[in-house]
Design a protein around this motif. Sequence first.
Motif, PDB file in Angstrom:
ATOM      1  N   GLY A  89       0.833  -1.210   0.000  1.00  0.00           N
ATOM      2  CA  GLY A  89       0.000   0.000   0.000  1.00  0.00           C
ATOM      3  C   GLY A  89       0.861   1.251   0.000  1.00  0.00           C
ATOM      4  N   GLU A  90       1.876   1.252   0.824  1.00  0.00           N
ATOM      5  CA  GLU A  90       2.722   2.441   0.932  1.00  0.00           C
ATOM      6  C   GLU A  90       3.612   2.611  -0.306  1.00  0.00           C
ATOM      7  OE1 GLU A  90       2.329   4.861   2.822  1.00  0.00           O
ATOM      8  OE2 GLU A  90       4.202   5.969   2.716  1.00  0.00           O
ATOM      9  N   ILE A  91       4.070   1.503  -0.896  1.00  0.00           N
ATOM     10  CA  ILE A  91       4.850   1.597  -2.141  1.00  0.00           C
ATOM     11  C   ILE A  91       3.965   2.193  -3.239  1.00  0.00           C
ATOM     12  CG2 ILE A  91       5.920   0.226  -4.001  1.00  0.00           C
ATOM     13  CD1 ILE A  91       6.891  -1.731  -1.772  1.00  0.00           C
ATOM     14  N   THR A  92       2.707   1.740  -3.299  1.00  0.00           N
ATOM     15  CA  THR A  92       1.760   2.256  -4.298  1.00  0.00           C
ATOM     16  C   THR A  92       1.549   3.759  -4.097  1.00  0.00           C
ATOM     17  OG1 THR A  92       0.666   0.104  -4.184  1.00  0.00           O
ATOM     18  CG2 THR A  92      -0.517   1.847  -5.345  1.00  0.00           C
ATOM     19  N   ASN A  93       1.390   4.164  -2.839  1.00  0.00           N
ATOM     20  CA  ASN A  93       1.289   5.586  -2.480  1.00  0.00           C
ATOM     21  C   ASN A  93       2.454   6.402  -2.999  1.00  0.00           C
ATOM     22  OD1 ASN A  93      -0.789   6.659  -0.949  1.00  0.00           O
ATOM     23  ND2 ASN A  93      -0.046   5.767   0.961  1.00  0.00           N
ATOM     24  N   MET A  94       3.649   5.887  -2.738  1.00  0.00           N
ATOM     25  CA  MET A  94       4.855   6.639  -3.103  1.00  0.00           C
ATOM     26  C   MET A  94       5.006   6.735  -4.616  1.00  0.00           C
ATOM     27  SD  MET A  94       7.761   5.733  -0.286  1.00  0.00           S
ATOM     28  CE  MET A  94       7.501   3.991  -0.080  1.00  0.00           C
TER      29      MET A  94
ATOM     30  N   VAL B  10       4.141   9.814  13.152  1.00  0.00           N
ATOM     31  CA  VAL B  10       2.730   9.681  12.775  1.00  0.00           C
ATOM     32  C   VAL B  10       2.611   9.257  11.320  1.00  0.00           C
ATOM     33  CG1 VAL B  10       0.469  10.819  12.851  1.00  0.00           C
ATOM     34  CG2 VAL B  10       2.338  11.697  14.279  1.00  0.00           C
ATOM     35  N   ASP B  11       1.981   8.118  11.071  1.00  0.00           N
ATOM     36  CA  ASP B  11       1.722   7.676   9.692  1.00  0.00           C
ATOM     37  C   ASP B  11       0.633   6.616   9.752  1.00  0.00           C
ATOM     38  OD1 ASP B  11       3.798   7.700   6.895  1.00  0.00           O
ATOM     39  OD2 ASP B  11       2.006   6.442   6.955  1.00  0.00           O
ATOM     40  N   ASP B  12      -0.263   6.606   8.771  1.00  0.00           N
ATOM     41  CA  ASP B  12      -1.314   5.583   8.768  1.00  0.00           C
ATOM     42  C   ASP B  12      -0.772   4.224   8.322  1.00  0.00           C
ATOM     43  OD1 ASP B  12      -1.025   6.891   6.276  1.00  0.00           O
ATOM     44  OD2 ASP B  12      -3.008   6.257   5.613  1.00  0.00           O
ATOM     45  N   PHE B  13       0.406   4.198   7.694  1.00  0.00           N
ATOM     46  CA  PHE B  13       0.993   2.928   7.280  1.00  0.00           C
ATOM     47  C   PHE B  13       2.099   2.504   8.247  1.00  0.00           C
ATOM     48  CE2 PHE B  13      -1.219   3.935   3.444  1.00  0.00           C
ATOM     49  CZ  PHE B  13      -1.548   2.703   2.897  1.00  0.00           C
ATOM     50  N   ALA B  14       1.943   1.309   8.822  1.00  0.00           N
ATOM     51  CA  ALA B  14       2.935   0.779   9.754  1.00  0.00           C
ATOM     52  C   ALA B  14       4.311   0.703   9.086  1.00  0.00           C
ATOM     53  CB  ALA B  14       2.504  -0.608  10.235  1.00  0.00           C
ATOM     54  N   SER B  55       5.621  13.615  10.803  1.00  0.00           N
ATOM     55  CA  SER B  55       4.286  13.174  10.400  1.00  0.00           C
ATOM     56  C   SER B  55       4.104  13.065   8.894  1.00  0.00           C
ATOM     57  CB  SER B  55       3.229  14.139  10.955  1.00  0.00           C
ATOM     58  OG  SER B  55       1.937  13.765  10.526  1.00  0.00           O
ATOM     59  N   ASP B  56       3.322  12.070   8.519  1.00  0.00           N
ATOM     60  CA  ASP B  56       2.820  11.887   7.167  1.00  0.00           C
ATOM     61  C   ASP B  56       1.768  12.958   6.891  1.00  0.00           C
ATOM     62  OD1 ASP B  56       2.112  10.563   4.773  1.00  0.00           O
ATOM     63  OD2 ASP B  56       0.666   9.268   5.783  1.00  0.00           O
ATOM     64  N   TRP B  57       1.393  13.110   5.630  1.00  0.00           N
ATOM     65  CA  TRP B  57       0.324  14.059   5.284  1.00  0.00           C
ATOM     66  C   TRP B  57      -1.002  13.313   5.072  1.00  0.00           C
ATOM     67  CZ3 TRP B  57       1.173  19.265   2.657  1.00  0.00           C
ATOM     68  CH2 TRP B  57      -0.046  19.867   2.331  1.00  0.00           C
ATOM     69  N   ASN B  58      -1.016  12.390   4.096  1.00  0.00           N
ATOM     70  CA  ASN B  58      -2.268  11.699   3.756  1.00  0.00           C
ATOM     71  C   ASN B  58      -2.605  10.626   4.764  1.00  0.00           C
ATOM     72  OD1 ASN B  58      -2.913  13.051   1.390  1.00  0.00           O
ATOM     73  ND2 ASN B  58      -1.612  11.732   0.154  1.00  0.00           N
ATOM     74  N   MET B  59      -3.628  10.920   5.576  1.00  0.00           N
ATOM     75  CA  MET B  59      -4.073   9.948   6.575  1.00  0.00           C
ATOM     76  C   MET B  59      -5.583  10.099   6.726  1.00  0.00           C
ATOM     77  SD  MET B  59      -1.128  10.311   9.519  1.00  0.00           S
ATOM     78  CE  MET B  59      -1.263  12.090   9.662  1.00  0.00           C
ATOM     79  N   PRO B  60      -6.273   9.018   7.097  1.00  0.00           N
ATOM     80  CA  PRO B  60      -7.715   9.133   7.326  1.00  0.00           C
ATOM     81  C   PRO B  60      -7.990   9.996   8.558  1.00  0.00           C
ATOM     82  CG  PRO B  60      -6.930   6.945   7.935  1.00  0.00           C
ATOM     83  CD  PRO B  60      -5.764   7.656   7.322  1.00  0.00           C
TER      84      PRO B  60
HETATM   85 MG   LIG Z   1      -0.368   8.011   4.446  1.00  0.00          MG
END
Ligand SMILES: [Mg+2]
Lengths: 153, 125
Positions: A89-94, B10-14, B55-60
């Motif tokens: 998911g994160e690779i796709t995001n990047m 802070v990030d929605d992706f682990a 922190s990340d930007w795109n998060m729910p």
């Molecule tokens: Mg994100």
Amino acid sequence: MDVKYINPFINATINVLETMAFTKAEAGKPYLKKDQVAQGDVTGVIGLIGGVSGTISVSFTEKSILSIVSNMFGEEMKELNEEIKDAVGEITNMISGQARQELEGMGISLKAAIPSVIVGKNHSINHITKHPIIAIPFNTANGGFTIEVCFEK
Amino acid sequence: MDLSMKILVVDDFATMRRIVKNVLRQIGFTNIVEADDGSTALGVLKKDKIDLIISDWNMPKVNGLELLKAVRGDESTKNLPFIMVTAEAQKDSVVQAVQAGVSNYVVKPFTAEALKEKLEKVFSK
Ligand SMILES: [Mg+2]
């Protein structure tokens, strides 16, 4: 579909894997994909909207993604688990972010949705539009993966 | 840089939290806490004394820009160093973050070296 959309995604894919996973990926010849069956075992899909809308997907074989994520984490990954799904998911995001930056330079401004990830042999990939799908196969030292780009124009 | 400072990642992706934490540990930081989106981060800020936010930007729910604005709008955190690590490399995104008072900006994908450099810049000011 206009071919100008394809190169930014190829460049972004190569850059993301090289920077985050120290993995050199080589792009093969793009082809028109006629079905929705995934080429890989785990696939990330992300929708893009703006001046045009479309979807891109990145479908990894098990071998390639285990090697890529092992490099990203500096730790050996042995199975397709939740950590691998999250990483795809994160690779796709990047890839989407990098490609959108290049597209912006061409005057095309797009926003991305949150990616979804599908796992399993022969799963299907649903692109949002019914337009032609261009697939680009890639090779790495540890197996291959395929990206698909589908835009309405 | 004080290696004992408390850092909130802070990030929605682990995955990205893990990569950022790996880089921080390589540098020598040991005091790292995590949040999976902006609202969780605001909860952490209420009870913990944090010295730096990455922190990340795109998060729910609450995204990184909203988190940044909330941090800058609160008397107790308004000067807190805040680094945005994001796939949003488009110009208007960078401008928005700068206007909201971001301390520095790292575009994904990034190398460990790039993140380290940005950190050093923030603390040499
Ligand atoms: Mg994100």
